[in-house]
Design a protein around this motif. Structure first.
Motif, PDB file in Angstrom:
ATOM      1  N   VAL A 189      15.572  73.608  13.998  1.00 39.07           N
ATOM      2  CA  VAL A 189      14.881  74.791  14.508  1.00 39.07           C
ATOM      3  C   VAL A 189      13.680  74.406  15.364  1.00 39.07           C
ATOM      4  CG1 VAL A 189      13.613  76.881  13.873  1.00 39.07           C
ATOM      5  CG2 VAL A 189      15.632  76.197  12.560  1.00 39.07           C
ATOM      6  N   LEU A 190      12.874  73.462  14.883  1.00 38.83           N
ATOM      7  CA  LEU A 190      11.607  73.145  15.537  1.00 38.83           C
ATOM      8  C   LEU A 190      11.729  72.125  16.658  1.00 38.83           C
ATOM      9  CD1 LEU A 190       9.248  73.036  12.414  1.00 38.83           C
ATOM     10  CD2 LEU A 190       9.689  74.929  13.973  1.00 38.83           C
ATOM     11  N   ALA A 191      12.634  71.148  16.509  1.00 37.37           N
ATOM     12  CA  ALA A 191      12.734  70.085  17.517  1.00 37.37           C
ATOM     13  C   ALA A 191      13.044  70.617  18.917  1.00 37.37           C
ATOM     14  CB  ALA A 191      13.766  69.048  17.092  1.00 37.37           C
ATOM     15  N   PRO A 192      13.997  71.560  19.080  1.00 36.77           N
ATOM     16  CA  PRO A 192      14.263  72.055  20.441  1.00 36.77           C
ATOM     17  C   PRO A 192      13.036  72.671  21.112  1.00 36.77           C
ATOM     18  CG  PRO A 192      16.049  72.674  18.958  1.00 36.77           C
ATOM     19  CD  PRO A 192      14.952  72.121  18.101  1.00 36.77           C
ATOM     20  N   MET A 193      12.202  73.362  20.333  1.00 35.09           N
ATOM     21  CA  MET A 193      10.996  73.963  20.909  1.00 35.09           C
ATOM     22  C   MET A 193       9.999  72.894  21.337  1.00 35.09           C
ATOM     23  SD  MET A 193      10.350  77.372  18.576  1.00 35.09           S
ATOM     24  CE  MET A 193      10.438  76.560  16.968  1.00 35.09           C
ATOM     25  N   ILE A 194       9.863  71.849  20.520  1.00 35.74           N
ATOM     26  CA  ILE A 194       8.917  70.780  20.873  1.00 35.74           C
ATOM     27  C   ILE A 194       9.431  69.997  22.079  1.00 35.74           C
ATOM     28  CG2 ILE A 194       7.761  68.700  20.047  1.00 35.74           C
ATOM     29  CD1 ILE A 194       7.911  69.818  17.224  1.00 35.74           C
ATOM     30  N   LYS A 195      10.739  69.774  22.156  1.00 32.81           N
ATOM     31  CA  LYS A 195      11.295  69.076  23.313  1.00 32.81           C
ATOM     32  C   LYS A 195      11.019  69.848  24.602  1.00 32.81           C
ATOM     33  CE  LYS A 195      15.097  66.883  20.766  1.00 32.81           C
ATOM     34  NZ  LYS A 195      16.571  66.884  20.569  1.00 32.81           N
ATOM     35  N   LYS A 196      11.163  71.173  24.546  1.00 30.89           N
ATOM     36  CA  LYS A 196      10.859  71.985  25.723  1.00 30.89           C
ATOM     37  C   LYS A 196       9.389  71.864  26.102  1.00 30.89           C
ATOM     38  CE  LYS A 196      12.642  76.051  26.299  1.00 30.89           C
ATOM     39  NZ  LYS A 196      13.061  77.455  26.108  1.00 30.89           N
ATOM     40  N   GLU A 197       8.512  71.828  25.093  1.00 27.81           N
ATOM     41  CA  GLU A 197       7.092  71.665  25.375  1.00 27.81           C
ATOM     42  C   GLU A 197       6.825  70.312  26.027  1.00 27.81           C
ATOM     43  OE1 GLU A 197       2.775  71.113  23.139  1.00 27.81           O
ATOM     44  OE2 GLU A 197       4.460  71.914  21.985  1.00 27.81           O
ATOM     45  N   ILE A 198       7.483  69.266  25.520  1.00 29.26           N
ATOM     46  CA  ILE A 198       7.285  67.931  26.091  1.00 29.26           C
ATOM     47  C   ILE A 198       7.711  67.911  27.557  1.00 29.26           C
ATOM     48  CG2 ILE A 198       8.195  65.568  26.032  1.00 29.26           C
ATOM     49  CD1 ILE A 198       8.173  65.815  22.945  1.00 29.26           C
ATOM     50  N   ILE A 199       8.862  68.492  27.850  1.00 24.08           N
ATOM     51  CA  ILE A 199       9.337  68.541  29.239  1.00 24.08           C
ATOM     52  C   ILE A 199       8.382  69.352  30.098  1.00 24.08           C
ATOM     53  CG2 ILE A 199      11.166  69.438  30.734  1.00 24.08           C
ATOM     54  CD1 ILE A 199      13.146  68.681  28.475  1.00 24.08           C
ATOM     55  N   TYR A 200       7.886  70.466  29.561  1.00 20.75           N
ATOM     56  CA  TYR A 200       6.935  71.292  30.296  1.00 20.75           C
ATOM     57  C   TYR A 200       5.679  70.501  30.632  1.00 20.75           C
ATOM     58  CZ  TYR A 200       3.454  74.937  31.165  1.00 20.75           C
ATOM     59  OH  TYR A 200       2.455  75.705  31.710  1.00 20.75           O
ATOM     60  N   ARG A 201       5.175  69.750  29.661  1.00 24.64           N
ATOM     61  CA  ARG A 201       3.966  68.961  29.903  1.00 24.64           C
ATOM     62  C   ARG A 201       4.231  67.831  30.894  1.00 24.64           C
ATOM     63  NH1 ARG A 201      -0.202  70.473  26.942  1.00 24.64           N
ATOM     64  NH2 ARG A 201       0.125  71.726  25.057  1.00 24.64           N
ATOM     65  N   LEU A 202       5.432  67.258  30.871  1.00 27.04           N
ATOM     66  CA  LEU A 202       5.795  66.250  31.866  1.00 27.04           C
ATOM     67  C   LEU A 202       5.847  66.866  33.265  1.00 27.04           C
ATOM     68  CD1 LEU A 202       8.613  64.308  29.966  1.00 27.04           C
ATOM     69  CD2 LEU A 202       6.356  63.418  30.585  1.00 27.04           C
ATOM     70  N   LEU A 203       6.405  68.065  33.358  1.00 26.28           N
ATOM     71  CA  LEU A 203       6.480  68.743  34.651  1.00 26.28           C
ATOM     72  C   LEU A 203       5.093  69.079  35.183  1.00 26.28           C
ATOM     73  CD1 LEU A 203       9.477  71.144  33.942  1.00 26.28           C
ATOM     74  CD2 LEU A 203       9.455  69.289  35.620  1.00 26.28           C
ATOM     75  N   LYS A 204       4.150  69.391  34.289  1.00 26.78           N
ATOM     76  CA  LYS A 204       2.780  69.700  34.700  1.00 26.78           C
ATOM     77  C   LYS A 204       1.978  68.448  35.015  1.00 26.78           C
ATOM     78  CE  LYS A 204       0.120  72.590  32.752  1.00 26.78           C
ATOM     79  NZ  LYS A 204      -0.723  73.250  31.729  1.00 26.78           N
ATOM     80  N   GLY A 205       2.427  67.310  34.516  1.00 27.72           N
ATOM     81  CA  GLY A 205       1.657  66.087  34.606  1.00 27.72           C
ATOM     82  C   GLY A 205       1.817  65.324  35.906  1.00 27.72           C
ATOM     83  N   GLU A 206       1.319  64.100  35.885  1.00 26.03           N
ATOM     84  CA  GLU A 206       1.267  63.247  37.074  1.00 26.03           C
ATOM     85  C   GLU A 206       2.648  62.968  37.652  1.00 26.03           C
ATOM     86  OE1 GLU A 206       0.066  58.739  37.257  1.00 26.03           O
ATOM     87  OE2 GLU A 206      -1.771  59.932  37.187  1.00 26.03           O
ATOM     88  N   GLN A 207       3.669  62.914  36.797  1.00 29.76           N
ATOM     89  CA  GLN A 207       5.020  62.605  37.265  1.00 29.76           C
ATOM     90  C   GLN A 207       5.899  63.849  37.393  1.00 29.76           C
ATOM     91  OE1 GLN A 207       6.999  59.006  36.043  1.00 29.76           O
ATOM     92  NE2 GLN A 207       5.332  58.483  34.652  1.00 29.76           N
ATOM     93  N   GLY A 208       5.278  65.019  37.309  1.00 29.71           N
ATOM     94  CA  GLY A 208       6.048  66.250  37.370  1.00 29.71           C
ATOM     95  C   GLY A 208       6.864  66.402  38.637  1.00 29.71           C
ATOM     96  N   ASN A 209       6.251  66.080  39.784  1.00 33.37           N
ATOM     97  CA  ASN A 209       6.972  66.225  41.042  1.00 33.37           C
ATOM     98  C   ASN A 209       8.170  65.293  41.104  1.00 33.37           C
ATOM     99  OD1 ASN A 209       7.086  67.448  43.755  1.00 33.37           O
ATOM    100  ND2 ASN A 209       6.736  65.346  44.443  1.00 33.37           N
TER     101      ASN A 209
END
Length: 316
Positions: free
Chosen positions: A176-196
């Motif tokens: 239940v929880l892992a898919p939500m955290i994975k989405k958050e991790i991807i979101y933070r990667l997209l917002k971060g230095e390597q997002g582009n």
């Protein structure tokens, strides 16, 4: 209205709080990985999550990367891709965005303080889904981007990674929880230095998609003789443009890429299926055993039989 000095003071306090939180997360991550992996190895306690523990430095460690986030809790490591070297540590993360043959070296580890890290495999479909939800459009430009890079590990991303590793102790909650955290991790990667760069690789149009198709074809047909000019033509690209964009992504020429895939598969066949060197070489596309042996030694450092013998003795 707050004075400039008050604003600076509050800013400094917030920075100190973030620093303390990050350090607490690093300590927790180290403790949890050490407890989850008590012996040398690379277990997979949760779907898409692999943990790492090494008590000695050295290498090389050969493998094929997947689109993934790599984080170190303790120690230091180096990844070689073609002619490029990428070093990272507990304060930096490595992001890989394609399946590529890579070489790794553990630079800092000991029995008292082993190398501890994790690899989270990223589902490209999930990356695309998060891009849509977050309102990130696919890049319009056709900029050349590398498939591997290293960036500072921010507090938010580290916090999300730590929460994911906590689920190792509560596997009943993970579905239940892992898919939500994975989405958050991807979101933070997209917002971060390597997002582009992540958005460039996730984009399903233009030359980026065609290079991804070429990588996939070379993976699937590594044992065949492929004319790179024909592959470029099939993808609707000129040979020069194809070579340039392929090397920008993989830091290798297409032929170097195919050669490394062949040699790593031959090594796996000799170790896992106990094939002799000649048969393994033939299985991956080498007609001349002596040529295969020379190429193998040039890449792995020892002739096939000696290399496999050493690996088997080391794994006893």
């Amino acid at each position: 209205m707050k004075s400039m000095n008050e604003q600076k003071s509050e800013g400094g306090q917030e920075a100190d709080l973030r620093a303390r939180r990050a350090e607490a997360n690093r300590e927790e991550l180290t403790k949890r990985i050490a407890e989850a992996v008590s012996e040398e190895g690379r277990p997979q306690p949760l779907e898409d999550l692999f943990l790492r523990r090494y008590s000695t430095t050295g290498g090389p460690i050969y493998g094929v990367s997947k689109p993934s986030l790599c984080v170190i809790a303790q120690g230091r490591k180096e990844i070689l891709l073609g002619d490029s070297r990428h070093q990272y540590d507990p304060y930096h993360y490595l992001l890989a965005t394609a399946e590529l043959p890579i070489t790794g070296n553990v630079l800092e580890a000991s029995e008292a303080e082993p190398f501890l890290g994790l690899v989270l495999v990223l589902d490209p479909n999930l990356v695309s889904s998060v891009m849509v939800e977050a309102g990130y459009a696919a890049p319009k430009s056709e900029a050349d981007v590398s498939a591997i890079d290293v960036s500072p590990l921010g507090t938010g991303l580290l916090d999300a990674v730590t929460r994911l590793v906590r689920l190792v102790e509560t596997p009943d909650e993970a579905p239940v929880l892992a898919p939500m955290i994975k989405k958050e991790i991807i979101y933070r990667l997209l917002k971060g230095e390597q997002g582009n760069r992540l958005r460039h690789i996730a984009a399903l149009n233009g030359d980026r998609h065609r290079i991804a198709q070429a990588v996939e074809q070379l993976h699937d047909r590594y044992d065949e003789s492929i004319r790179i000019e024909d592959l470029a033509e099939d993808l609707g690209m000129s040979s020069s443009s194809f070579h340039r964009k392929f090397k920008a992504l993989t830091d290798m020429t297409p032929l170097q890429f195919q050669k490394q895939l062949r040699l790593q598969e031959a090594r796996r066949l000799m170790l896992g299926e106990e094939l002799n060197a000649s048969t393994a070489g033939y299985e991956v596309g080498y007609d001349d055993p002596s040529h295969f042996s020379r190429e193998y030694k040039r890449f792995f450092g020892d002739p096939p039989l000696q290399d496999v013998k050493q690996l088997r003795e080391a794994n006893r």
